[in-house]
Design a protein around this motif. Structure first.
Motif, PDB file in Angstrom:
ATOM      1  N   ALA A 192       0.837  -1.207   0.000  1.00  0.00           N
ATOM      2  CA  ALA A 192       0.000   0.000   0.000  1.00  0.00           C
ATOM      3  C   ALA A 192       0.868   1.252   0.000  1.00  0.00           C
ATOM      4  O   ALA A 192       0.574   2.222  -0.699  1.00  0.00           O
ATOM      5  CB  ALA A 192      -0.938  -0.008   1.202  1.00  0.00           C
ATOM      6  N   ALA A 193       1.932   1.228   0.786  1.00  0.00           N
ATOM      7  CA  ALA A 193       2.845   2.375   0.831  1.00  0.00           C
ATOM      8  C   ALA A 193       3.519   2.580  -0.520  1.00  0.00           C
ATOM      9  O   ALA A 193       3.659   3.718  -0.989  1.00  0.00           O
ATOM     10  CB  ALA A 193       3.884   2.183   1.928  1.00  0.00           C
ATOM     11  N   LYS A 194       3.937   1.484  -1.165  1.00  0.00           N
ATOM     12  CA  LYS A 194       4.557   1.586  -2.492  1.00  0.00           C
ATOM     13  C   LYS A 194       3.580   2.174  -3.503  1.00  0.00           C
ATOM     14  O   LYS A 194       3.936   3.039  -4.305  1.00  0.00           O
ATOM     15  CB  LYS A 194       5.012   0.207  -2.985  1.00  0.00           C
ATOM     16  N   ALA A 195       2.336   1.685  -3.480  1.00  0.00           N
ATOM     17  CA  ALA A 195       1.321   2.189  -4.414  1.00  0.00           C
ATOM     18  C   ALA A 195       1.047   3.661  -4.172  1.00  0.00           C
ATOM     19  O   ALA A 195       0.900   4.447  -5.119  1.00  0.00           O
ATOM     20  CB  ALA A 195       0.035   1.376  -4.285  1.00  0.00           C
ATOM     21  N   ASP A 196       0.992   4.056  -2.915  1.00  0.00           N
ATOM     22  CA  ASP A 196       0.752   5.459  -2.563  1.00  0.00           C
ATOM     23  C   ASP A 196       1.881   6.351  -3.076  1.00  0.00           C
ATOM     24  O   ASP A 196       1.640   7.400  -3.675  1.00  0.00           O
ATOM     25  CB  ASP A 196       0.605   5.589  -1.047  1.00  0.00           C
ATOM     26  N   GLU A 197       3.118   5.907  -2.865  1.00  0.00           N
ATOM     27  CA  GLU A 197       4.266   6.692  -3.337  1.00  0.00           C
ATOM     28  C   GLU A 197       4.304   6.757  -4.861  1.00  0.00           C
ATOM     29  O   GLU A 197       4.632   7.797  -5.435  1.00  0.00           O
ATOM     30  CB  GLU A 197       5.559   6.105  -2.791  1.00  0.00           C
ATOM     31  N   ALA A 198       3.967   5.656  -5.526  1.00  0.00           N
ATOM     32  CA  ALA A 198       3.959   5.646  -6.986  1.00  0.00           C
ATOM     33  C   ALA A 198       2.907   6.610  -7.524  1.00  0.00           C
ATOM     34  O   ALA A 198       3.162   7.360  -8.469  1.00  0.00           O
ATOM     35  CB  ALA A 198       3.700   4.238  -7.511  1.00  0.00           C
ATOM     36  N   ALA A 199       1.736   6.620  -6.903  1.00  0.00           N
ATOM     37  CA  ALA A 199       0.668   7.531  -7.345  1.00  0.00           C
ATOM     38  C   ALA A 199       1.077   8.985  -7.125  1.00  0.00           C
ATOM     39  O   ALA A 199       0.867   9.837  -7.997  1.00  0.00           O
ATOM     40  CB  ALA A 199      -0.624   7.220  -6.595  1.00  0.00           C
ATOM     41  N   LYS A 200       1.681   9.266  -5.982  1.00  0.00           N
ATOM     42  CA  LYS A 200       2.129  10.642  -5.713  1.00  0.00           C
ATOM     43  C   LYS A 200       3.223  11.056  -6.690  1.00  0.00           C
ATOM     44  O   LYS A 200       3.252  12.194  -7.142  1.00  0.00           O
ATOM     45  CB  LYS A 200       2.610  10.779  -4.273  1.00  0.00           C
ATOM     46  N   ALA A 201       4.106  10.131  -7.014  1.00  0.00           N
ATOM     47  CA  ALA A 201       5.177  10.443  -7.968  1.00  0.00           C
ATOM     48  C   ALA A 201       4.590  10.772  -9.331  1.00  0.00           C
ATOM     49  O   ALA A 201       5.023  11.697 -10.009  1.00  0.00           O
ATOM     50  CB  ALA A 201       6.146   9.277  -8.081  1.00  0.00           C
ATOM     51  N   LEU A 202       3.592  10.016  -9.728  1.00  0.00           N
ATOM     52  CA  LEU A 202       3.004  10.221 -11.050  1.00  0.00           C
ATOM     53  C   LEU A 202       2.173  11.497 -11.117  1.00  0.00           C
ATOM     54  O   LEU A 202       2.306  12.281 -12.041  1.00  0.00           O
ATOM     55  CB  LEU A 202       2.141   9.019 -11.433  1.00  0.00           C
ATOM     56  N   PHE A 203       1.322  11.693 -10.123  1.00  0.00           N
ATOM     57  CA  PHE A 203       0.348  12.768 -10.220  1.00  0.00           C
ATOM     58  C   PHE A 203       0.793  14.099  -9.637  1.00  0.00           C
ATOM     59  O   PHE A 203       0.199  15.119  -9.908  1.00  0.00           O
ATOM     60  CB  PHE A 203      -0.975  12.333  -9.596  1.00  0.00           C
ATOM     61  N   SER A 204       1.872  14.102  -8.850  1.00  0.00           N
ATOM     62  CA  SER A 204       2.318  15.381  -8.309  1.00  0.00           C
ATOM     63  C   SER A 204       3.765  15.674  -8.647  1.00  0.00           C
ATOM     64  O   SER A 204       4.324  16.640  -8.165  1.00  0.00           O
ATOM     65  CB  SER A 204       2.109  15.411  -6.794  1.00  0.00           C
ATOM     66  N   GLY A 205       4.377  14.830  -9.469  1.00  0.00           N
ATOM     67  CA  GLY A 205       5.741  15.080  -9.919  1.00  0.00           C
ATOM     68  C   GLY A 205       6.789  14.906  -8.838  1.00  0.00           C
ATOM     69  O   GLY A 205       7.875  15.445  -8.939  1.00  0.00           O
ATOM     70  N   GLN A 206       6.473  14.143  -7.797  1.00  0.00           N
ATOM     71  CA  GLN A 206       7.437  13.913  -6.733  1.00  0.00           C
ATOM     72  C   GLN A 206       8.396  12.801  -7.130  1.00  0.00           C
ATOM     73  O   GLN A 206       8.489  12.425  -8.284  1.00  0.00           O
ATOM     74  CB  GLN A 206       6.712  13.571  -5.430  1.00  0.00           C
ATOM     75  N   ASN A 207       9.078  12.243  -6.166  1.00  0.00           N
ATOM     76  CA  ASN A 207      10.080  11.194  -6.360  1.00  0.00           C
ATOM     77  C   ASN A 207       9.524  10.025  -7.183  1.00  0.00           C
ATOM     78  O   ASN A 207       8.513   9.441  -6.845  1.00  0.00           O
ATOM     79  CB  ASN A 207      10.538  10.705  -4.986  1.00  0.00           C
ATOM     80  N   ALA A 208      10.230   9.685  -8.253  1.00  0.00           N
ATOM     81  CA  ALA A 208       9.789   8.600  -9.139  1.00  0.00           C
ATOM     82  C   ALA A 208      10.427   7.264  -8.774  1.00  0.00           C
ATOM     83  O   ALA A 208      10.292   6.300  -9.500  1.00  0.00           O
ATOM     84  CB  ALA A 208      10.127   8.964 -10.582  1.00  0.00           C
ATOM     85  N   GLU A 209      11.092   7.199  -7.625  1.00  0.00           N
ATOM     86  CA  GLU A 209      11.823   5.991  -7.237  1.00  0.00           C
ATOM     87  C   GLU A 209      10.921   4.760  -7.132  1.00  0.00           C
ATOM     88  O   GLU A 209      11.300   3.672  -7.537  1.00  0.00           O
ATOM     89  CB  GLU A 209      12.517   6.237  -5.897  1.00  0.00           C
ATOM     90  N   ASN A 210       9.715   4.909  -6.602  1.00  0.00           N
ATOM     91  CA  ASN A 210       8.829   3.771  -6.404  1.00  0.00           C
ATOM     92  C   ASN A 210       7.820   3.574  -7.523  1.00  0.00           C
ATOM     93  O   ASN A 210       6.915   2.759  -7.412  1.00  0.00           O
ATOM     94  CB  ASN A 210       8.100   3.892  -5.066  1.00  0.00           C
ATOM     95  N   MET A 211       7.960   4.328  -8.583  1.00  0.00           N
ATOM     96  CA  MET A 211       7.078   4.172  -9.730  1.00  0.00           C
ATOM     97  C   MET A 211       7.408   2.848 -10.425  1.00  0.00           C
ATOM     98  O   MET A 211       8.562   2.461 -10.483  1.00  0.00           O
ATOM     99  CB  MET A 211       7.300   5.352 -10.696  1.00  0.00           C
TER     100      MET A 211
END
Length: 150
Positions: free
Chosen positions: A50-69
């Motif tokens: 869940a944490a990985k999915a959350d970070e991936a979504a934030k990376a995609l939709f807010s331009g944050q860290n793409a590490e977990n995408m």
């Protein structure tokens, strides 16, 4: 209303916390949706996923860290004369099962690379375009990968 209803029925959040959400409006409702998505993913797949999915979504939709995408790796063999076309990128990354499906996705306007819509199936990319963090390639709204070269 449906988001809060689902939060009540499908999560283990304290009712006191959920009652506070009843007064939320506008962008706060998006936060409620994020909470619901996280809690349901945690229930089904576990907290780590869940944490990985959350970070991936934030990376995609807010331009944050793409590490977990989600990542797709191209090799030197995938390039012809130092370039690869958009259909090859889509297929090799697993966003489409075949080049013909990739062609349809591009022609229908459902493909973006780094936020730019790709409409020409003859669009090509050099190896250097994938250096560093790579390129974010999206097919539709929810299918995306960070494509890199190794």
């Amino acid at each position: 209303a449906d988001v809060l209803k689902c939060i009540r029925m499908l999560t283990f959040l304290p009712m006191e916390e959920i009652r506070k959400m009843d007064s939320w409006e506008g962008s706060q409702l998006n936060t409620a949706k994020e909470i619901l998505a996280f809690e349901l993913t945690k229930l089904v797949h576990g907290e780590e996923e869940a944490a990985k999915a959350d970070e991936a979504a934030k990376a995609l939709f807010s331009g944050q860290n793409a590490e977990n995408m989600p990542k797709a790796v191209l090799t030197s063999d995938d390039f012809t004369d130092g370039t690869i076309d958009i259909l090859g990128v889509l297929q090799k990354s697993g966003l489409v099962p075949s080049r013909s499906e990739g062609r349809r996705a591009v022609e229908q306007g459902g493909v973006t690379v780094e936020g730019e819509k790709v409409t020409d199936i003859k669009t090509t990319y050099g190896k250097d375009a994938f250096e560093g963090e790579g390129l974010v390639v999206k097919r539709g709204k929810k299918n995306f990968k960070r494509v890199v070269v190794e």
